[in-house]
Design a protein around this motif. Structure first.
Motif, mmCIF file in Angstrom:
data_model
loop_
_atom_site.group_PDB
_atom_site.id
_atom_site.type_symbol
_atom_site.label_atom_id
_atom_site.label_comp_id
_atom_site.label_asym_id
_atom_site.label_seq_id
_atom_site.Cartn_x
_atom_site.Cartn_y
_atom_site.Cartn_z
ATOM 1 N N LYS A 1 0.814 -1.218 0.000
ATOM 2 C CA LYS A 1 0.000 0.000 0.000
ATOM 3 C C LYS A 1 0.844 1.264 0.000
ATOM 4 O O LYS A 1 0.459 2.259 -0.579
ATOM 5 C CB LYS A 1 -0.943 0.009 1.207
ATOM 6 N N GLY A 2 1.963 1.248 0.684
ATOM 7 C CA GLY A 2 2.823 2.425 0.742
ATOM 8 C C GLY A 2 3.038 2.911 2.160
ATOM 9 O O GLY A 2 2.930 2.145 3.116
ATOM 10 N N ILE A 3 3.319 4.195 2.318
ATOM 11 C CA ILE A 3 3.604 4.790 3.622
ATOM 12 C C ILE A 3 2.321 5.366 4.216
ATOM 13 O O ILE A 3 1.659 6.199 3.594
ATOM 14 C CB ILE A 3 4.688 5.880 3.510
ATOM 15 N N TYR B 1 -3.322 6.562 3.801
ATOM 16 C CA TYR B 1 -2.194 6.569 2.865
ATOM 17 C C TYR B 1 -2.344 7.778 1.946
ATOM 18 O O TYR B 1 -3.183 7.773 1.054
ATOM 19 C CB TYR B 1 -2.175 5.278 2.041
ATOM 20 N N PRO B 2 -1.545 8.846 2.178
ATOM 21 C CA PRO B 2 -1.683 10.040 1.343
ATOM 22 C C PRO B 2 -1.358 9.772 -0.125
ATOM 23 O O PRO B 2 -1.975 10.359 -1.011
ATOM 24 C CB PRO B 2 -0.688 11.031 1.933
ATOM 25 N N GLN B 3 -0.388 8.895 -0.363
ATOM 26 C CA GLN B 3 -0.028 8.492 -1.727
ATOM 27 C C GLN B 3 0.225 6.991 -1.704
ATOM 28 O O GLN B 3 1.222 6.546 -1.141
ATOM 29 C CB GLN B 3 1.225 9.216 -2.207
ATOM 30 N N THR B 4 -0.677 6.248 -2.307
ATOM 31 C CA THR B 4 -0.547 4.793 -2.295
ATOM 32 C C THR B 4 0.268 4.287 -3.481
ATOM 33 O O THR B 4 0.456 5.001 -4.474
ATOM 34 C CB THR B 4 -1.926 4.113 -2.362
ATOM 35 N N LYS B 5 0.671 3.043 -3.347
ATOM 36 C CA LYS B 5 1.230 2.351 -4.506
ATOM 37 C C LYS B 5 0.057 2.006 -5.426
ATOM 38 O O LYS B 5 -1.109 2.062 -5.034
ATOM 39 C CB LYS B 5 1.964 1.088 -4.047
#
Length: 94
Positions: free
Chosen positions: A48-50, A70-74
């Motif tokens: 998912k990301g950070i 997640y402000p910016q996901t994968k």
């Protein structure tokens, strides 16, 4: 309609939630922002990301890092980008 409740307050309510890994993710425009304070906590999910966190405060009671997003996901998790999920005693009534 799913809603997130803690300490007697409705934190979020929406019929547009996304469910991922058993967690309800609420659209950002459906949270009651007055209960949310940004946190410096971050964690990483491999797919998912950070994640960033919010601390919840209701009637003087504080629940540290009880919500995340997640402000910016994968790419694999674009459907929950910006959406907010809960834990640490926050009940999601579906």
């Amino acid at each position: 309609m799913p809603r997130a409740v803690w300490n007697g307050a409705v934190l979020a309510e929406s019929d547009r939630c996304e469910v991922v890994e058993g967690n309800y993710y609420f659209p950002p425009d459906t949270i009651h922002a007055e209960y949310f304070k940004s946190s410096d906590t971050h964690t990483t999910c491999p797919w998912k990301g950070i994640a960033s966190y919010y601390t919840i405060e209701v009637d003087g009671q504080v629940n540290q890092d009880a919500a995340w997003y997640y402000p910016q996901t994968k790419d694999a998790a674009k459907n929950i980008e910006g959406y907010v999920a809960f834990w640490r005693g926050v009940k999601v009534e579906a």
